[in-house]
Design a protein around this motif. Structure first.
Motif, short mmCIF file in Angstrom:
data_model
loop_
_atom_site.label_atom_id
_atom_site.label_comp_id
_atom_site.label_asym_id
_atom_site.label_seq_id
_atom_site.Cartn_x
_atom_site.Cartn_y
_atom_site.Cartn_z
N ARG A 112 -9.79 -1.98 -2.22
CA ARG A 112 -8.73 -2.76 -3.19
C ARG A 112 -8.71 -2.16 -4.44
O ARG A 112 -8.10 -2.06 -5.11
CB ARG A 112 -9.26 -4.26 -3.20
CG ARG A 112 -8.97 -4.95 -1.91
CD ARG A 112 -9.74 -6.58 -2.58
NE ARG A 112 -9.63 -7.62 -1.46
CZ ARG A 112 -8.35 -8.29 -0.98
NH1 ARG A 112 -7.36 -8.10 -1.80
NH2 ARG A 112 -8.61 -9.02 -0.15
N ASP A 113 -10.00 -1.26 -4.91
CA ASP A 113 -9.74 -0.67 -6.22
C ASP A 113 -9.07 0.48 -6.21
O ASP A 113 -8.85 1.03 -7.29
CB ASP A 113 -11.31 -0.61 -6.48
CG ASP A 113 -12.02 -1.74 -7.10
OD1 ASP A 113 -11.41 -2.55 -7.30
OD2 ASP A 113 -13.14 -1.71 -6.80
N ALA A 114 -8.48 0.97 -5.09
CA ALA A 114 -7.91 2.26 -4.96
C ALA A 114 -6.21 2.12 -5.29
O ALA A 114 -5.79 1.00 -5.22
CB ALA A 114 -7.80 2.82 -3.52
N ARG A 115 -5.85 3.21 -6.06
CA ARG A 115 -4.44 3.08 -6.55
C ARG A 115 -3.54 2.93 -5.16
O ARG A 115 -3.62 3.56 -4.21
CB ARG A 115 -4.22 4.41 -7.32
CG ARG A 115 -2.73 4.32 -7.91
CD ARG A 115 -2.52 5.31 -8.90
NE ARG A 115 -2.54 6.59 -7.95
CZ ARG A 115 -2.40 7.91 -8.44
NH1 ARG A 115 -2.30 7.92 -9.76
NH2 ARG A 115 -2.33 8.96 -7.74
N GLY A 116 -2.65 1.99 -5.25
CA GLY A 116 -1.74 1.81 -4.18
C GLY A 116 -2.51 0.71 -3.38
O GLY A 116 -1.90 0.19 -2.23
N ARG A 165 -11.99 9.72 -0.46
CA ARG A 165 -12.01 8.30 -1.41
C ARG A 165 -12.62 7.23 -0.57
O ARG A 165 -13.09 6.55 -1.35
CB ARG A 165 -10.47 8.12 -1.61
CG ARG A 165 -9.73 9.12 -2.60
CD ARG A 165 -10.41 9.01 -3.93
NE ARG A 165 -9.91 7.81 -4.56
CZ ARG A 165 -10.87 7.04 -5.20
NH1 ARG A 165 -12.10 6.97 -4.73
NH2 ARG A 165 -10.57 5.72 -5.69
N SER A 184 -13.75 4.95 -8.48
CA SER A 184 -12.57 5.50 -9.09
C SER A 184 -11.35 4.83 -8.80
O SER A 184 -11.49 4.38 -7.63
CB SER A 184 -12.60 7.12 -8.73
OG SER A 184 -11.38 7.67 -9.25
N ARG A 185 -10.46 4.67 -9.59
CA ARG A 185 -9.16 3.86 -9.23
C ARG A 185 -7.92 4.99 -9.27
O ARG A 185 -6.85 4.53 -9.56
CB ARG A 185 -8.68 3.14 -10.63
CG ARG A 185 -9.81 2.03 -10.59
CD ARG A 185 -9.27 0.70 -11.76
NE ARG A 185 -10.35 -0.12 -11.87
CZ ARG A 185 -10.24 -1.33 -10.99
NH1 ARG A 185 -9.14 -1.44 -10.25
NH2 ARG A 185 -11.11 -2.24 -11.06
N SER A 186 -8.44 6.31 -8.84
CA SER A 186 -7.35 7.05 -8.64
C SER A 186 -7.39 7.55 -7.47
O SER A 186 -8.32 7.90 -6.71
CB SER A 186 -7.33 8.21 -9.65
OG SER A 186 -8.64 9.07 -9.48
N LEU A 187 -5.97 7.80 -6.70
CA LEU A 187 -6.07 8.58 -5.46
C LEU A 187 -5.55 9.99 -5.92
O LEU A 187 -5.18 10.58 -5.04
CB LEU A 187 -4.78 8.06 -4.46
CG LEU A 187 -5.53 6.68 -3.68
CD1 LEU A 187 -4.39 5.99 -2.94
CD2 LEU A 187 -6.53 7.32 -2.67
#
Length: 398
Positions: free
Chosen positions: A289-293, A332, A395-398
């Motif tokens: 859930r923490d991933a961007r998108g 990721r 990390s919160r970025s893809l």
């Protein structure tokens, strides 16, 4: 003096009826009508209706009953008043009177017989519905069910599989689809089966599960087939499996023409310990859930990667992505979950968690990704994320 009983007995023998008593006082009343020139009264006709109903209850066929009355009428003809006369007018008059009486009697007999058959059909339908409910719900006395099943042409001592057909609208007992199913199964060579409805769905009890392929399937219908089990309890078990398979097929958005319970056993295994699978989902997949998108794209990647047997190029083709993009997503997934999809052991953990998520409708609130769309009608399984089993860098970025 005419012996009407002998004439009735001879007519019964000719018609193949067991009892000339179903004529009642038809012959004496016929003779009386010919003598007086009067038609049969309402009380007479009501008696003949009752006699016809009694004949129907005793299993006398309608054609046999009609033959009985007509045979009695022509045998009685020579003994009626004025038949031996040379006067044409007298013979014509007696003929008209007798034909009127026979006509009125036949109408009454038809009405009485039809009313009795309708009542018998309603009673049989009620008994059949009660039997079906007891058979599918379970809990009834098996010995009693064996006897009741034989009445409906079903030998429940053997093994049976149950199929459930759910349409876009509820099915009724009068739906033409039931006749289509029956005809298709007979044409497929199946001689013992039961077709009925329950809770708006068509239920088919089969001795040969392979014959399910012959089942006609409406365009908007979904068919689910339980496994084959022996005995009365086996029918109940197979029916419950078919319902479970139908529910899982909806959740999994399966496009199979026929969904088979034996092909969905892995989900039943996973769901047997609901608490454990909830923990697995929370521990392995919740960090996505923490991933961007959101989790959706990464869940899709796990799905495609495991389906492709860990082949990155095949995964890229399935997702319409570049190999580089897929590789980055796999990286990721490892970072967020602590499980490396390229490792066979970790990939198994990810796949098991994904299968459990599909079956339980997780996650329901992810706005993107095919898996999320499949499960939007089921709310979140876990109240709060469970700590990661193998923590990785977040990390919160893809």
């Amino acid at each position: 003096m005419v012996d009407w009983a002998d004439i009735a007995a001879a007519a019964a023998e000719e018609a193949g009826a067991a009892d000339g008593g179903f004529l009642g006082d038809f012959l004496p009343r016929l003779a009386e009508a010919s003598a007086t020139g009067s038609r049969l009264g309402a009380d007479d006709l009501q008696r003949f209706r009752a006699l016809a109903a009694r004949a129907a209850d005793h299993g006398v066929g309608f054609s046999t009953l009609i033959d009985l009355y007509l045979s009695a009428a022509w045998r009685a003809w020579p003994h009626l008043t004025a038949v031996g006369s040379d006067e044409r007018d007298a013979i014509r008059r007696i003929g008209e009177i007798v034909l009127h009486a026979v006509d009125d009697t036949m109408v009454a007999v038809g009405e009485g017989y039809s009313a009795a058959r309708r009542s018998a059909v309603r009673l049989e339908a009620s008994d059949r519905r009660e039997f079906v409910d007891d058979l599918l719900a379970g809990g009834a006395d098996p010995i009693e069910m064996l006897a009741r099943a034989d009445r409906f042409g079903l030998d429940v001592t053997g093994a049976h599989a149950v199929a459930v057909v759910r349409g876009a609208r509820p099915f009724s007992d009068a739906d033409p689809y039931l006749s289509q199913v029956t005809s298709a199964l007979v044409a497929a060579g199946l001689r013992e089966f039961l077709v009925t409805t329950r809770r708006g769905m068509v239920v088919v009890v089969l001795t040969d599960a392979a014959k399910i392929e012959a089942l006609p399937q409406p365009r908007t219908a979904r068919v689910a087939l339980g496994r084959t089990h022996p005995g009365v309890a086996g029918v109940t078990r197979s029916y419950e499996e078919a319902l479970d398979a139908l529910d899982l097929a909806d959740r999994l958005d399966r496009s199979d023409r026929i969904v088979r319970a034996d092909q969905l056993l892995i989900y039943r295994v996973l769901l047997r310990d609901r608490e454990a699978i909830n923990d697995l989902i929370g521990a392995v997949l919740a960090p996505l859930r923490d991933a961007r998108g959101g989790a959706g794209p990464l869940l899709d990647t796990i799905d495609a990667y495991t389906t492709s047997g860990g082949n990155t190029s095949a995964t890229a083709r399935r997702l319409h992505l570049s190999v580089r993009a897929v590789t980055y997503r796999l990286h990721r997934i490892r970072e967020l979950t602590g499980h490396d999809p390229t490792s066979a052991e970790d990939r198994f953990v990810l796949q098991a968690a994904l299968l459990g998520a599909r079956a339980l409708g997780w996650p329901a609130d992810v706005p993107s990704g095919r898996i999320a769309e499949r499960w939007e009608r089921v709310r979140s399984v876990t109240a709060a994320p469970v700590p990661n089993l193998r923590p990785g860098r977040t990390s919160r970025s893809l």
